[in-house]
Write an enzyme that holds these catalytic residues in place. Sequence first.
Site, PDB file in Angstrom:
ATOM      1  N   CYS A 199      37.701  99.917  49.362  1.00  0.00           N
ATOM      2  CA  CYS A 199      38.034  99.187  50.587  1.00  0.00           C
ATOM      3  C   CYS A 199      38.264  97.704  50.286  1.00  0.00           C
ATOM      4  O   CYS A 199      38.977  97.026  51.012  1.00  0.00           O
ATOM      5  CB  CYS A 199      36.921  99.340  51.621  1.00  0.00           C
ATOM      6  SG  CYS A 199      36.773 101.030  52.216  1.00  0.00           S
ATOM      7  N   LYS A 231      21.329  95.408  56.944  1.00  0.00           N
ATOM      8  CA  LYS A 231      22.090  96.298  57.828  1.00  0.00           C
ATOM      9  C   LYS A 231      21.207  97.341  58.510  1.00  0.00           C
ATOM     10  O   LYS A 231      21.358  97.615  59.703  1.00  0.00           O
ATOM     11  CB  LYS A 231      23.189  97.010  57.024  1.00  0.00           C
ATOM     12  CG  LYS A 231      24.325  96.089  56.638  1.00  0.00           C
ATOM     13  CD  LYS A 231      25.424  96.848  55.905  1.00  0.00           C
ATOM     14  CE  LYS A 231      26.559  95.879  55.584  1.00  0.00           C
ATOM     15  NZ  LYS A 231      27.654  96.554  54.848  1.00  0.00           N
ATOM     16  N   ASP A 266      29.782 104.431  50.338  1.00  0.00           N
ATOM     17  CA  ASP A 266      31.131 103.999  49.980  1.00  0.00           C
ATOM     18  C   ASP A 266      31.441 104.290  48.514  1.00  0.00           C
ATOM     19  O   ASP A 266      32.303 103.671  47.930  1.00  0.00           O
ATOM     20  CB  ASP A 266      31.309 102.502  50.272  1.00  0.00           C
ATOM     21  CG  ASP A 266      30.350 101.645  49.467  1.00  0.00           C
ATOM     22  OD1 ASP A 266      29.525 102.206  48.711  1.00  0.00           O
ATOM     23  OD2 ASP A 266      30.427 100.406  49.577  1.00  0.00           O
TER      24      ASP A 266
END
Lengths: 89, 350
Positions: free
Chosen positions: B192, B90, B134
Site C-alpha cells: 500500500c 491503534k 498487511d
Amino acid sequence: MPTVQIPTPLRPHAGGLDVVEAEGATVGAVLEAVVSKHPALRERLFEGGELRRFVNVYVNNEDIRFLEDLETPVGERDEISIIPAIAGG
Amino acid sequence: MPFADDGRDPLERYSRQMRFGPLGEEGQRRLRSSRVTICGCGALGTVLANHLVRAGVGFVRVVDRDFIETHNLQRQILFDEEDVASNLPKAEAAARKLRAINSEVVVEAVVADIDHTNILELVSDVDLILDGTDNFETRYLINDAAVKLGKPWIFGGVIGSEGQTMTIRPGLTPCLRCVIETSPPPGMTPTCETAGVLGPAVAVVASFEAVEAIKLLAGKLEALNTELIMIDVWDWAFRRLKIAALKDRVDCPTCKHRTFEWLDGKQGSHTTTLCGRNAVQVAAPRGHRLDFAELAARLSGAGEVRHNAFMLRFAADGYEFTVFPDGRAIIKGTNDVAKARTLYAQYVGN
Ligand SMILES: [Zn+2]
C-alpha cells in the site's frame, strides 16, 4: 485466440496491457507465446521452465494445479488468468 | 449489562438485522455468544471491527502493533485527528471507539506484535480469527495457528483498487497455503505504501470478510464462500476462482502434513535492535536474491532511492533503509522492533 489476463503489478512488464492474446494449444504454450512477446515477463513468471512457486494460474476460474498444470489444453475462447497474491490491507 | 435495568429487550438494537430472514433472532443470539480475534487494526481491521461490534458479536479482541499516523485516516475508519494528536496505539484508540459504539460488546485491546510466541494465546479462546494484517508473513502464521487449532479464519488482502478474500475452515476447505503456496519475495510485490490503496477498496473487501464472519458465527454454514474472491472496484471486476478441489489435490505442508513452519519460528523475519545506533535489523530469509532495480522502481514514488550491487538505500518518513540482496535490512530512525517490522512490511514487503 486464448486470452491471458495480466494482473496490475505485471502490467508495466507487458506494455501496460491488461489482456494479451496469444496462440497456443496448452496453457504452457500460450504463456510461452506471451513471454516471447513481452520478454520482461519471463523471469517474473518462470524459473528454469517451471512456473515460479508464487505464480498462480487459472483457466476459466479453475486453478491449473487441479487441471493438467502447464499441459492443460486451451481453446479459442478460454481465458487464462495470472492471479497475484495481494499483500496489503 | 447496560440495558438490563431499563426494561428494554437487549436484542431490540439489532431488530433491523434480525428481520433479515437468513439471520433471524436465533442467529443474533449466536452472534452475541461468539468471540473473535481481529489480527491487525489498520485499514481492513478497523472496518471489520466496526461491522462486528455494531452487529453484536459478544467479544471482540483487536491486536495491533502500531500507532496512528495522519496518512492512516484516509482509510482507517475508526480513527480521527484527535487520536493522532493523542499519540494512541491503534488497538487502544479502536477499542475506545468500539465501546462507545456498542457498550454491550466486550472489546479487548492488545498492543502487540503478533508473532510465533504469542499467537496461540491470542486466538485459542475465540471462535473465529479475522485477517486485518498487511503482510503474508503474519497471514501464514495465522494459517498455521488456525490449522493447528482447527479454527476457522478469514483471509483478506487489498492493494490499489483491488482485493481478495477467502474463508478457511481447516479440514473442510483448502488452507491459505494450499491456494497461495508462497507469497512473492520482498520487493517483487507492491504494498500500500508503494502502489497506494483506495479506502473504498478496503471497505469492500473487509465488508465481505465481515459478512462471512456473521454467517460463520451465526451458524449459517451453508451460505459460506468456498472460492477465492477477487474484486477490483476501479474496473468493476468481480471474480470467483474455484479452489475447493485444491483441498485434497495439493500436497500441503500445513494442512496435510501438519508442519507449522511459521508457528515453530522457522519461517518469518527475525529482528535485532542495533544498540546505540537507533536502528533495527530485520532479517527475512527467503532463499531468493532481491532484484534491486525492481525494488528501486517500486519505491521511487515513495522516497529517494539509490542502489549498487551490494545494497539499496532508501529514505522515507524520516527513516533510512539499507537493504541487502538477501532481503536483510537495517532500518535507521527507530529502536522499536515492532515499528521496524511494520516499516519493512510496508516498504520492502513480505
Ligand atoms: Zn493447506
